[in-house]
Write a protein that holds these residues in place. Structure first.
Motif, PDB file in Angstrom:
ATOM      1  N   ALA A  25      21.752  10.252 -13.185  1.00 44.37           N
ATOM      2  CA  ALA A  25      22.320  11.595 -13.790  1.00 44.37           C
ATOM      3  C   ALA A  25      23.891  11.086 -14.455  1.00 44.37           C
ATOM      4  N   GLY A  26      24.112   9.681 -14.117  1.00 46.72           N
ATOM      5  CA  GLY A  26      25.493   9.424 -14.967  1.00 46.72           C
ATOM      6  C   GLY A  26      26.612   9.044 -14.016  1.00 46.72           C
ATOM      7  N   ALA A  27      26.182   9.043 -12.723  1.00 48.75           N
ATOM      8  CA  ALA A  27      27.298   8.669 -11.856  1.00 48.75           C
ATOM      9  C   ALA A  27      27.843   7.423 -12.034  1.00 48.75           C
ATOM     10  N   ASP A  28      29.464   7.435 -11.900  1.00 46.62           N
ATOM     11  CA  ASP A  28      30.271   6.175 -12.112  1.00 46.62           C
ATOM     12  C   ASP A  28      29.768   5.181 -11.159  1.00 46.62           C
ATOM     13  N   VAL A  29      29.148   3.961 -11.447  1.00 44.04           N
ATOM     14  CA  VAL A  29      28.749   3.089 -10.325  1.00 44.04           C
ATOM     15  C   VAL A  29      30.174   2.370  -9.898  1.00 44.04           C
ATOM     16  N   ASN A  30      31.187   2.242 -10.851  1.00 40.87           N
ATOM     17  CA  ASN A  30      32.285   1.589 -10.183  1.00 40.87           C
ATOM     18  C   ASN A  30      33.516   2.334  -9.830  1.00 40.87           C
ATOM     19  N   VAL A  31      33.133   3.713  -9.797  1.00 36.38           N
ATOM     20  CA  VAL A  31      34.410   4.558  -9.567  1.00 36.38           C
ATOM     21  C   VAL A  31      35.048   3.966  -8.262  1.00 36.38           C
ATOM     22  N   ARG A  32      36.337   4.420  -8.188  1.00 38.03           N
ATOM     23  CA  ARG A  32      37.314   3.632  -7.029  1.00 38.03           C
ATOM     24  C   ARG A  32      37.858   4.803  -6.383  1.00 38.03           C
ATOM     25  N   ASP A  33      37.944   4.571  -5.181  1.00 38.18           N
ATOM     26  CA  ASP A  33      38.432   5.678  -4.164  1.00 38.18           C
ATOM     27  C   ASP A  33      40.234   5.408  -4.003  1.00 38.18           C
ATOM     28  N   LYS A  34      40.617   6.296  -3.454  1.00 41.06           N
ATOM     29  CA  LYS A  34      41.746   6.296  -2.846  1.00 41.06           C
ATOM     30  C   LYS A  34      42.702   4.730  -2.609  1.00 41.06           C
ATOM     31  N   ALA A  35      41.797   4.158  -1.871  1.00 37.33           N
ATOM     32  CA  ALA A  35      42.053   2.660  -1.483  1.00 37.33           C
ATOM     33  C   ALA A  35      41.647   1.542  -2.429  1.00 37.33           C
ATOM     34  N   GLY A  36      41.053   2.006  -3.628  1.00 31.16           N
ATOM     35  CA  GLY A  36      40.751   1.057  -4.607  1.00 31.16           C
ATOM     36  C   GLY A  36      39.176   0.574  -4.331  1.00 31.16           C
ATOM     37  N   LYS A  37      38.582   1.258  -3.326  1.00 27.98           N
ATOM     38  CA  LYS A  37      37.130   0.822  -3.141  1.00 27.98           C
ATOM     39  C   LYS A  37      36.086   1.160  -3.904  1.00 27.98           C
ATOM     40  N   THR A  38      35.024   0.626  -4.210  1.00 32.15           N
ATOM     41  CA  THR A  38      33.950   0.929  -5.103  1.00 32.15           C
ATOM     42  C   THR A  38      32.956   1.406  -4.317  1.00 32.15           C
ATOM     43  N   PRO A  39      31.782   2.045  -4.654  1.00 34.51           N
ATOM     44  CA  PRO A  39      30.669   2.334  -4.030  1.00 34.51           C
ATOM     45  C   PRO A  39      30.015   0.930  -3.611  1.00 34.51           C
ATOM     46  N   LEU A  40      30.077  -0.130  -4.247  1.00 33.21           N
ATOM     47  CA  LEU A  40      29.803  -1.267  -3.743  1.00 33.21           C
ATOM     48  C   LEU A  40      30.015  -1.859  -2.559  1.00 33.21           C
ATOM     49  N   MET A  41      31.515  -1.823  -2.746  1.00 30.06           N
ATOM     50  CA  MET A  41      32.143  -2.322  -1.234  1.00 30.06           C
ATOM     51  C   MET A  41      32.010  -1.465  -0.105  1.00 30.06           C
ATOM     52  N   VAL A  42      31.947  -0.052  -0.227  1.00 30.99           N
ATOM     53  CA  VAL A  42      31.593   0.640   0.671  1.00 30.99           C
ATOM     54  C   VAL A  42      30.037   0.609   1.223  1.00 30.99           C
ATOM     55  N   ALA A  43      29.217   0.096   0.517  1.00 27.27           N
ATOM     56  CA  ALA A  43      27.871  -0.028   0.904  1.00 27.27           C
ATOM     57  C   ALA A  43      27.868  -1.275   1.617  1.00 27.27           C
ATOM     58  N   VAL A  44      28.534  -2.439   1.138  1.00 31.44           N
ATOM     59  CA  VAL A  44      28.665  -3.760   1.722  1.00 31.44           C
ATOM     60  C   VAL A  44      29.259  -3.555   3.205  1.00 31.44           C
ATOM     61  N   LEU A  45      30.389  -2.743   3.399  1.00 32.72           N
ATOM     62  CA  LEU A  45      30.826  -2.494   4.695  1.00 32.72           C
ATOM     63  C   LEU A  45      29.972  -1.827   5.656  1.00 32.72           C
ATOM     64  N   ASN A  46      29.179  -0.955   5.236  1.00 23.90           N
ATOM     65  CA  ASN A  46      28.360  -0.455   5.983  1.00 23.90           C
ATOM     66  C   ASN A  46      26.761  -1.011   6.086  1.00 23.90           C
ATOM     67  N   ASN A  47      26.820  -2.168   5.677  1.00 19.38           N
ATOM     68  CA  ASN A  47      25.364  -2.865   5.432  1.00 19.38           C
ATOM     69  C   ASN A  47      24.242  -2.205   5.152  1.00 19.38           C
ATOM     70  N   HIS A  48      24.392  -1.612   4.006  1.00 18.72           N
ATOM     71  CA  HIS A  48      23.426  -0.890   3.377  1.00 18.72           C
ATOM     72  C   HIS A  48      22.639  -1.634   2.164  1.00 18.72           C
ATOM     73  N   GLU A  49      21.919  -2.620   2.709  1.00 14.67           N
ATOM     74  CA  GLU A  49      21.368  -3.706   1.919  1.00 14.67           C
ATOM     75  C   GLU A  49      20.600  -3.228   0.754  1.00 14.67           C
TER      76      GLU A  49
END
Length: 332
Positions: free
Chosen positions: A268-292
């Motif tokens: 639907a067009g969600a930004d895959v590289n969007v950054r949060d307040k601390a500069g994290k991206t969805p990829l970083m957050v997924a890595v931190l939570n071990n969502h392979e």
């Protein structure tokens, strides 16, 4: 014999007069024909006692003794028959007993508890009766701070939701955390309820205390049909909360790791590289939570693993720090 019967009928006092009746009390009154004598000493006064009769045990108990002309019987049960009689005692000591009078207490008035019970039981008839009584505020809160509409929406009782709304339920009311009925229905995955609330004007832009929207809640619940409908109806995909500036895609990365839900958002067009307040991206957050599985999907969807957060760490650094070798291989 007729003279005796006439004398007896004259001497018998009238039974107590029934006044105001509620679900727990009955007002009784009577006439003191010897009121003028009360100007003298008490021993010249006529006294009265009210007896409450128990037809089951054929006994009675005295609930009032005195010189007054009224009494309120209290602490009674609702929708119950009660019988009373009056005993009149003259100054001479002569006593006369009236015939009994019977009356029913009223039913207990409806309360917010009755309204919430009807909703929780999905009792359409009971709910309608309570609402039509006009005794209860349709937006009354329960112990958890939920209105009846919130409860019905959370449980997916669409027919009850319709009844409540038609009786004035406020679709915009919120619980202590700021969630409204639409958010609760989205989180629980009740598509028909969500559709009805939208028809009634519920907004995709509403936010709870943390700034989460109905889409955030639908994503957290993992309900794909609801998410798909919301997006088709124009719901903003990259809306952010107020705490961490997380989009719904960030929520997936942090909480469920549901790749199927993330795929709907990305398509639907969600930004895959969007950054949060601390500069994290969805990829970083997924890595931190071990969502392979989600990490793989994000990479396939164009996630940039070279982006660094505000501390200069990237997705690979995070995978290495937590010894996530499976994810490190994907990133390499």
């Amino acid at each position: 014999m007729n003279t005796s019967m006439l004398t007896l009928s004259i001497e018998l006092p009238q039974p107590p007069v029934i006044g105001k009746v509620s679900h727990h009390s009955i007002a009784l009154s009577w006439i003191n024909e010897d009121r003028k004598r009360q100007d003298g000493p008490p021993e010249c006064w006529t006294s009265f006692s009210v007896e409450q009769m128990d037809t089951k045990t054929d006994t009675c108990k005295t609930i009032y003794i005195g010189y007054g002309t009224h009494h309120i019987a209290e602490g009674l049960k609702p929708s119950t028959s009660y019988s009373f009689r009056l005993r009149v005692t003259k100054p001479s000591g002569e006593g006369y007993l009236s015939p009994a009078v019977s009356v029913f207490t009223t039913r207990e008035p409806f309360s917010g508890r009755n309204l919430h019970q009807a909703v929780n039981r999905e009792d359409v008839k009971g709910l309608t009766i309570v609402l039509q009584s006009g005794m209860v505020n349709v937006n009354v809160h329960d112990k958890m701070g939920f209105t009846p509409l919130m409860v019905a929406a959370q449980k997916g009782f669409t027919s009850l939701v319709e009844i409540l709304v038609k009786h004035g339920a406020d679709i915009n009311m919120r619980d202590s955390a700021g969630k409204d009925s639409l958010m609760l229905a989205c989180y629980a995955g009740h598509l028909e309820t969500v559709k009805y609330l939208r028809q009634c004007g519920a907004s995709w832009q509403s936010q709870d205390m943390d700034g989460c929207t109905p889409l955030h809640w639908a994503v957290d619940g993992g309900h794909q049909p609801v998410i798909t409908y919301m997006i088709q109806e124009g719901c903003e995909v990259d809306v952010r909360d107020k705490v961490s500036l997380w989009t719904p895609l960030m929520h997936v990365s942090a909480i469920s790791g549901d790749a199927a839900v993330a795929s709907i958002l990305l398509q639907a067009g969600a930004d895959v590289n969007v950054r949060d307040k601390a500069g994290k991206t969805p990829l970083m957050v997924a890595v931190l939570n071990n969502h392979e599985e989600l990490v793989k999907l994000l990479l396939d969807s164009g996630a940039d693993h070279h982006i660094k957060n505000e501390y200069g760490a990237g997705a690979a650094d995070m995978a290495k720090a937590f010894e996530r070798e499976n994810i490190m291989n994907l990133l390499e």
